[in-house]
Design an enzyme around this catalytic site. Structure first.
Site, PDB file in Angstrom:
ATOM      1  N   LYS A   1     -24.053 161.291  33.335  1.00  0.00           N
ATOM      2  CA  LYS A   1     -23.087 160.319  32.860  1.00  0.00           C
ATOM      3  C   LYS A   1     -24.062 158.809  32.791  1.00  0.00           C
ATOM      4  CE  LYS A   1     -19.040 162.284  34.685  1.00  0.00           C
ATOM      5  NZ  LYS A   1     -17.945 162.438  35.399  1.00  0.00           N
TER       6      LYS A   1
ATOM      7  N   GLN B   1     -16.950 160.303  41.682  1.00  0.00           N
ATOM      8  CA  GLN B   1     -17.023 161.636  41.214  1.00  0.00           C
ATOM      9  C   GLN B   1     -16.254 162.572  42.286  1.00  0.00           C
ATOM     10  OE1 GLN B   1     -18.356 162.688  38.326  1.00  0.00           O
ATOM     11  NE2 GLN B   1     -18.149 164.847  38.766  1.00  0.00           N
TER      12      GLN B   1
ATOM     13  N   ASP C   1     -11.632 157.162  34.293  1.00  0.00           N
ATOM     14  CA  ASP C   1     -11.202 158.479  34.534  1.00  0.00           C
ATOM     15  C   ASP C   1      -9.836 158.585  34.228  1.00  0.00           C
ATOM     16  OD1 ASP C   1     -13.358 160.315  35.138  1.00  0.00           O
ATOM     17  OD2 ASP C   1     -13.377 159.261  37.337  1.00  0.00           O
TER      18      ASP C   1
END
Ligand code: GUN
Length: 294
Positions: A52, A96, A119
């Site tokens: 990412k 994460q 997200d």
């Protein structure tokens, strides 16, 4: 049979974001800035977060990686998130998952400012998705929609079978595919571990989205000839002949299913790359909304 190549579709998304970022620089504006928090040393999470961050750099975005110890307590993580919420230089925040046992993932998700929640996991953003309002679409389902768009896969009126009901993939992709949008308008059946007649249902699917995390689960006998197959699985399977000692396996038995399908995503090189494209698009969206508000 068409291979839905994530490298090609993701490169197209990245290229357009790169041009936009270059344009911002030419106008003397700051770059979009993503902050990623990685807790502990989970090997797969390390790989995903590194990818990412690398993709942010390649697109011209700023990125900040915050590494926290496996033993960090929940309050310390929440405090880090609050600082990022209040930092005007940060557009997007990503923590994460999974997180260590001592930390409530739900509390963490709800601590992120919804306007920085790239997200799309915050209940406010999930609620907006359900109601068809503008929001951050979770990166993997967003990536799947971008993949369908890139390869011009027809979805209207099709029967989509989604295997898996997770908050990250199964649930949101089922909502998107049934929505009244260009890559939607499907009739959607959501299957899960308590679905008794899974094979019969899969055989009715014009589109199958496999997101259950069981390598090779979808076999040729479950697939209608000409179906479109979207494989979301990315399980590490031990393989002593591989350099790293493991191989990434999808939820679909690729060779036999590809022989029957009209289109299929490979693993690796399919949906995984599109997830990053979805995240980058969300980060640009967060930036634009922030800049336009101030
Ligand atoms: N873990 C697995 N997928 C994801 C994702 O899309 N976002 C975050 N934050 N964690 C994940």
């Amino acid at each position: 049979m068409l291979v839905l190549d994530g490298k090609i579709a993701a490169a197209a998304v990245k290229e357009s974001l790169k041009l936009k970022t270059a344009q911002l620089a030419a106008e003397g504006k700051r770059k979009p800035h993503l902050a990623a928090i990685l807790v502990g040393n989970n090997g797969a999470s390390e790989t995903y977060v590194a990818s990412k961050v690398k993709n942010c750099e390649e697109t011209g975005f700023e990125s900040t990686l915050i590494r926290l110890s496996e033993n960090i307590d929940e309050a310390a993580l929440l405090s880090t998130i609050h600082s990022l919420n209040n930092d005007p230089a940060i557009d997007g925040i990503l923590v994460q998952l999974p997180l260590p046992k001592q930390i409530s993932e739900q509390k963490v998700i709800e601590a992120i400012d919804p306007s920085k929640d790239v997200d799309g996991f915050h209940p406010i953003n999930v609620g907006k998705l359900v109601q068809g309002l503008s929001t951050f679409i979770p990166a993997t389902p967003y990536g799947i929609m971008l993949m369908l768009e890139h390869f011009n896969v027809q979805t209207k009126g099709k029967h989509a079978i989604v295997i898996g009901r997770s908050n990250i993939v199964g649930r949101p992709i089922s909502i998107l595919l049934s929505s009244n949008v260009k890559e939607g308008n499907c009739t959607v059946t959501v299957c899960h571990s308590h679905t008794p007649n899974l094979k019969e249902l899969c055989l009715q699917g014009d589109i199958i989205v496999a997101a259950l995390g069981r390598p090779g689960f979808v076999t040729a006998e479950m697939v209608k000839p000409g179906a479109v197959i979207i494989d979301v699985g990315i399980t590490r399977v031990e393989d002593p002949t591989a350099k790293k000692g493991f191989r990434i396996k999808g939820d679909v038995a690729y060779e036999e299913v590809a022989a029957k399908a009209s289109a299929i995503t490979p693993v690796p090189g399919g949906v995984g790359l599109m997830t990053i494209a979805g995240l980058l698009k969300n980060t640009m969206q967060a930036y634009e909304q922030r800049v336009n508000r101030s």
